[in-house]
Every structure is written in C-alpha cells, then in structure tokens.
Design a protein around this motif. Structure first.
Motif, PDB file in Angstrom:
ATOM      1  N   THR A   1      13.987   9.274  -1.377  1.00  0.00           N
ATOM      2  CA  THR A   1      15.132  10.092  -1.020  1.00  0.00           C
ATOM      3  C   THR A   1      15.155  10.330   0.480  1.00  0.00           C
ATOM      4  O   THR A   1      14.195  10.036   1.189  1.00  0.00           O
ATOM      5  N   THR A   2      16.223  10.913   0.933  1.00  0.00           N
ATOM      6  CA  THR A   2      16.360  11.242   2.346  1.00  0.00           C
ATOM      7  C   THR A   2      15.298  12.241   2.776  1.00  0.00           C
ATOM      8  O   THR A   2      14.777  12.160   3.892  1.00  0.00           O
ATOM      9  N   LEU A   3      14.944  13.168   1.900  1.00  0.00           N
ATOM     10  CA  LEU A   3      13.920  14.155   2.248  1.00  0.00           C
ATOM     11  C   LEU A   3      12.568  13.501   2.475  1.00  0.00           C
ATOM     12  O   LEU A   3      11.809  13.903   3.366  1.00  0.00           O
ATOM     13  N   ASN A   4      12.243  12.483   1.694  1.00  0.00           N
ATOM     14  CA  ASN A   4      10.965  11.791   1.877  1.00  0.00           C
ATOM     15  C   ASN A   4      10.941  11.096   3.231  1.00  0.00           C
ATOM     16  O   ASN A   4       9.932  11.147   3.955  1.00  0.00           O
ATOM     17  N   ALA A   5      12.043  10.449   3.600  1.00  0.00           N
ATOM     18  CA  ALA A   5      12.136   9.787   4.900  1.00  0.00           C
ATOM     19  C   ALA A   5      12.051  10.813   6.031  1.00  0.00           C
ATOM     20  O   ALA A   5      11.403  10.566   7.057  1.00  0.00           O
ATOM     21  N   ALA A   6      12.689  11.958   5.848  1.00  0.00           N
ATOM     22  CA  ALA A   6      12.649  13.010   6.867  1.00  0.00           C
ATOM     23  C   ALA A   6      11.223  13.518   7.068  1.00  0.00           C
ATOM     24  O   ALA A   6      10.782  13.722   8.209  1.00  0.00           O
ATOM     25  N   VAL A  61      11.733  19.645  -4.846  1.00  0.00           N
ATOM     26  CA  VAL A  61      11.090  19.445  -3.547  1.00  0.00           C
ATOM     27  C   VAL A  61       9.755  20.166  -3.640  1.00  0.00           C
ATOM     28  O   VAL A  61       9.707  21.368  -3.910  1.00  0.00           O
ATOM     29  N   LEU A  62       8.691  19.390  -3.454  1.00  0.00           N
ATOM     30  CA  LEU A  62       7.342  19.922  -3.640  1.00  0.00           C
ATOM     31  C   LEU A  62       6.503  19.672  -2.402  1.00  0.00           C
ATOM     32  O   LEU A  62       6.712  18.693  -1.685  1.00  0.00           O
TER      33      LEU A  62
END
Length: 118
Positions: A1-6, A61-62
C-alpha cells in the motif's frame, strides 16, 4: 500500500520514527465452497474482485512491537461493510501476524546496503 511505501521512504531518508509501521488490507468474503451462506473466508491483500464481493473490508495500520512475541500495536483501522465482532477479531489477529512478517522484511531491506548499478 501507499502507507508501506511512505514508511520505507521515511526510513530511507533517515527520518526518526517512534516505530516502523505497515498497512494490511483484509476482506471477509463468502466461502465459495459453502452452500449454506454461513461460512466466510478472510483474504489478505484482496484483489479488486474480492473486495467487490466482500462482506466487509478492513485496513489495519500497525506498528512494530518492542518484542517480536507481542502482537503489533494497532494505530488505525478502517472497516466497511457488515461483520461480526468475531470476524473483526479474526481479521485483527491475522493483520497483526501479517504485520510482523512485513515489518521484518522492511527491517531486512533497510539493513541491506543498496546495490550499485553499473
């Protein structure tokens, strides 16, 4: 996801984080082998078709736990659709176990020196 890339981008840039984080998406879908309309299956990283057919979807989100034996702390959850508390708890447990694996891969990637392209 975008959060993982961020998260990886922040870590790569050397920005201090309280802990690494990852997002895990799950979908509760009808069991295709069940004819009683009562059984379901939880799918990690569902396809678009699985999301469309889902009874519910959940994005967790963890963060990284201080101890690898502890569940990952949940920072945020977005859930849509109809689900029971048992289904939600099943998703939360699966998301925590998945996050532990993903965060370990992220840590390994950050520990590896960048490969030089010649």
């Amino acid at each position: 996801t975008t959060l993982n890339a961020a998260c990886l981008a922040l870590m790569s840039a050397g920005i201090p984080l309280r802990s690494a984080f990852t997002a895990v998406t799950l979908a509760v879908v009808p069991n295709p082998d069940d004819q009683t309309d009562g059984e379901h299956v939880v799918v990690i990283d569902p396809t678009l078709d699985e999301e469309r057919d889902a009874l519910s979807t959940h994005v967790f989100v963890l963060g990284a736990s201080d101890d690898g034996d502890e569940p990952s702390p949940i920072y945020s959850v977005q859930s849509e659709g109809d689900f029971t508390m048992d289904q939600f708890e099943q998703c939360a447990g699966l998301a925590s176990r998945t996050a532990t694996v993903v965060l370990a891969h992220m840590a390994k990637a950050m520990a590896s020196p960048p490969s030089s392209s010649s």
